[in-house]
Design a protein around this motif. Structure first.
Motif, PDB file in Angstrom:
ATOM      1  N   THR A 206      42.509  40.961  44.003  1.00 31.39           N
ATOM      2  CA  THR A 206      42.058  39.529  43.801  1.00 31.39           C
ATOM      3  C   THR A 206      42.779  38.387  44.110  1.00 31.39           C
ATOM      4  O   THR A 206      44.035  38.500  44.207  1.00 31.39           O
ATOM      5  CB  THR A 206      41.165  39.408  42.383  1.00 31.39           C
ATOM      6  OG1 THR A 206      42.510  39.018  41.340  1.00 31.39           O
ATOM      7  CG2 THR A 206      40.489  40.644  42.044  1.00 31.39           C
ATOM      8  N   ALA A 207      42.379  37.194  44.510  1.00 33.11           N
ATOM      9  CA  ALA A 207      42.861  36.273  44.752  1.00 33.11           C
ATOM     10  C   ALA A 207      42.213  34.779  44.167  1.00 33.11           C
ATOM     11  O   ALA A 207      40.968  35.055  44.145  1.00 33.11           O
ATOM     12  CB  ALA A 207      43.120  35.879  46.343  1.00 33.11           C
ATOM     13  N   ASN A 208      42.979  33.934  43.620  1.00 26.15           N
ATOM     14  CA  ASN A 208      42.422  32.760  43.232  1.00 26.15           C
ATOM     15  C   ASN A 208      42.204  31.862  44.376  1.00 26.15           C
ATOM     16  O   ASN A 208      43.171  31.672  45.241  1.00 26.15           O
ATOM     17  CB  ASN A 208      43.444  32.040  42.305  1.00 26.15           C
ATOM     18  CG  ASN A 208      43.013  30.652  41.711  1.00 26.15           C
ATOM     19  OD1 ASN A 208      42.679  29.758  42.726  1.00 26.15           O
ATOM     20  ND2 ASN A 208      43.040  30.620  40.481  1.00 26.15           N
ATOM     21  N   VAL A 209      41.153  31.537  44.741  1.00 27.74           N
ATOM     22  CA  VAL A 209      40.614  30.658  45.941  1.00 27.74           C
ATOM     23  C   VAL A 209      39.910  29.600  45.364  1.00 27.74           C
ATOM     24  O   VAL A 209      39.370  29.241  44.528  1.00 27.74           O
ATOM     25  CB  VAL A 209      39.757  31.472  46.917  1.00 27.74           C
ATOM     26  CG1 VAL A 209      40.426  32.712  47.520  1.00 27.74           C
ATOM     27  CG2 VAL A 209      38.385  31.926  46.367  1.00 27.74           C
ATOM     28  N   GLY A 210      40.355  28.349  46.179  1.00 30.29           N
ATOM     29  CA  GLY A 210      39.443  27.217  46.027  1.00 30.29           C
ATOM     30  C   GLY A 210      39.629  26.096  47.018  1.00 30.29           C
ATOM     31  O   GLY A 210      40.240  26.293  47.991  1.00 30.29           O
TER      32      GLY A 210
END
Length: 388
Positions: A206-210
């Motif tokens: 998973t990746a933190n995206v924003g």
């Protein structure tokens, strides 16, 4: 008063936990109370990035292995507003740890250090002769406000928040990525500048995206904030459909208020200690929380001068962050021109020392030597001449 706490800390995130841990380090017999309106573990909208400077702070607090089970990430890719690109290996790797995990681990370490932790929402803070009274029943020689961007303690102490012009708003979610994705990505956007999207792989698929932008720029669109933030994120990272989207405010250090009032000190987001170039705040939180605790332990004794802790805290902040914050203030002003950022990224693509410097300023406490600043300015001016 016999039942007075040496320090009451409001907020159990990185700033508050760092303050509690440092207070007990300096005085193992200190009466330290940590209050938070939430029960842990709890989610916190954030980019989740923990840079090398933050890991140094964790080691200082006696927690060198707190995130050792998370994969380090060494590669960083940045795309400027005008399309200049750099992909390079950082001098010291970063980690990405969801705040639901990171903050809960910190609070557990605080409990293990003998600090009392209570689930409690603060509603009043009143100055008294030689102490501060919290909610009419909790006396403390000093209070450290570490309760975030919308700090209730800051408001109750009569300290104004950062102006809207120095406040960013961002939306954060999570997306599925290949398990071997190890490149942190920052993709900037010229429209509504300053604005950028990010993807920070956690290491577990998973990746933190924003996506984030300044609050005035968001309002200037005339559109619902949710639609703008979600739409820009999808536009810049179309291959990473996000879930669990949550918005949050980022009070930037360019608009930082006074760091306290009397025996109330502001740490972390509550004091607007957020890097205006990157939105990084975890390192600042750990550092300012530690420094606030040191100031309190040094000057917070009952009967001492009411301004003693604040004066000590100001000195410590000036020594640790003074030149750095001046640097980021100047760079934030210069970066109002997307062309300046284009020149900086283009220069970083050719010069490893500039790349390392930008990372240090954006994620740590770095400053800019004049020769390197001159190199970026020369590139900026040359690019401007070519476009004419």
């Amino acid at each position: 008063m016999d039942d007075v706490w040496d320090v009451v800390i409001v907020g159990g995130g990185p700033a508050g936990s760092a303050a509690a841990l440092r207070a007990r380090q300096l005085r193992p017999d200190a009466r330290v109370l940590l209050l938070d309106k939430a029960a842990f573990p709890r989610d916190k909208a954030c980019g989740d990035g923990i840079a090398a400077h933050a890991r140094v702070e964790l080691a200082t607090l006696g927690l060198p292995d707190l995130i050792a089970d998370y994969r380090p990430t060494s590669r960083l890719s940045v795309v400027s507003p005008g399309g200049a690109r750099v992909l390079a290996t950082v001098a010291r790797p970063n980690h990405v740890v969801p705040r639901k995990v990171f903050d809960a681990r910190l609070v557990e370490a605080v409990r293990a250090a003998g600090v009392e932790v209570r689930h409690h929402r603060v509603r009043s803070v009143d100055a008294r002769d030689g102490y501060v009274l919290v909610d009419g029943a909790i006396p403390a020689r000093a209070v450290i406000a570490a309760d975030g961007a919308n700090s209730a303690v800051r408001r109750l102490a009569g300290i104004p928040a950062s102006p809207d012009g120095h406040t960013a708003i961002a939306v954060r979610g999570y997306a599925d990525v290949p398990a071997d994705d190890d490149v942190q990505l920052i993709a900037m956007q010229r429209e509504g500048w300053p604005a950028y999207a990010w993807s920070f792989p956690v290491g577990d698929g998973t990746a933190n995206v924003g996506f984030g932008m300044l609050l005035p720029g968001l309002r200037a669109t005339g559109l619902p904030g949710r639609a703008v933030l979600h739409g820009r994120l999808a536009e810049l990272l179309p291959h990473l459909p996000a879930r669990d989207l949550r918005a949050h405010h980022l009070p930037l250090s360019t608009g930082r208020p006074t760091p306290g009032a009397g025996r109330v000190l502001l740490a972390g987001d509550a004091g607007s200690f957020i890097n205006p170039l990157t939105g990084e705040g975890i390192y600042y939180a750990l550092l300012t929380g530690r420094l606030a605790a040191e100031a309190v332990m040094q000057y917070g004794e009952q009967g001492g001068h009411a301004q003693g802790p604040l004066r000590a805290y100001r000195r410590k902040l000036r020594k640790a962050l003074g030149r750095h914050l001046l640097t980021t203030d100047v760079l934030a002003f210069a970066s109002r021109s997307p062309g300046f950022i284009d020149a900086a990224i283009a220069t970083a693509a050719r010069r490893g020392d500039v790349f390392d410097l930008l990372v240090d300023v954006g994620l740590g406490a770095g400053t800019v030597p004049l020769p390197l600043a001159a190199a970026v300015v020369r590139r900026w001016l040359l690019d401007g001449v070519r476009r004419r």
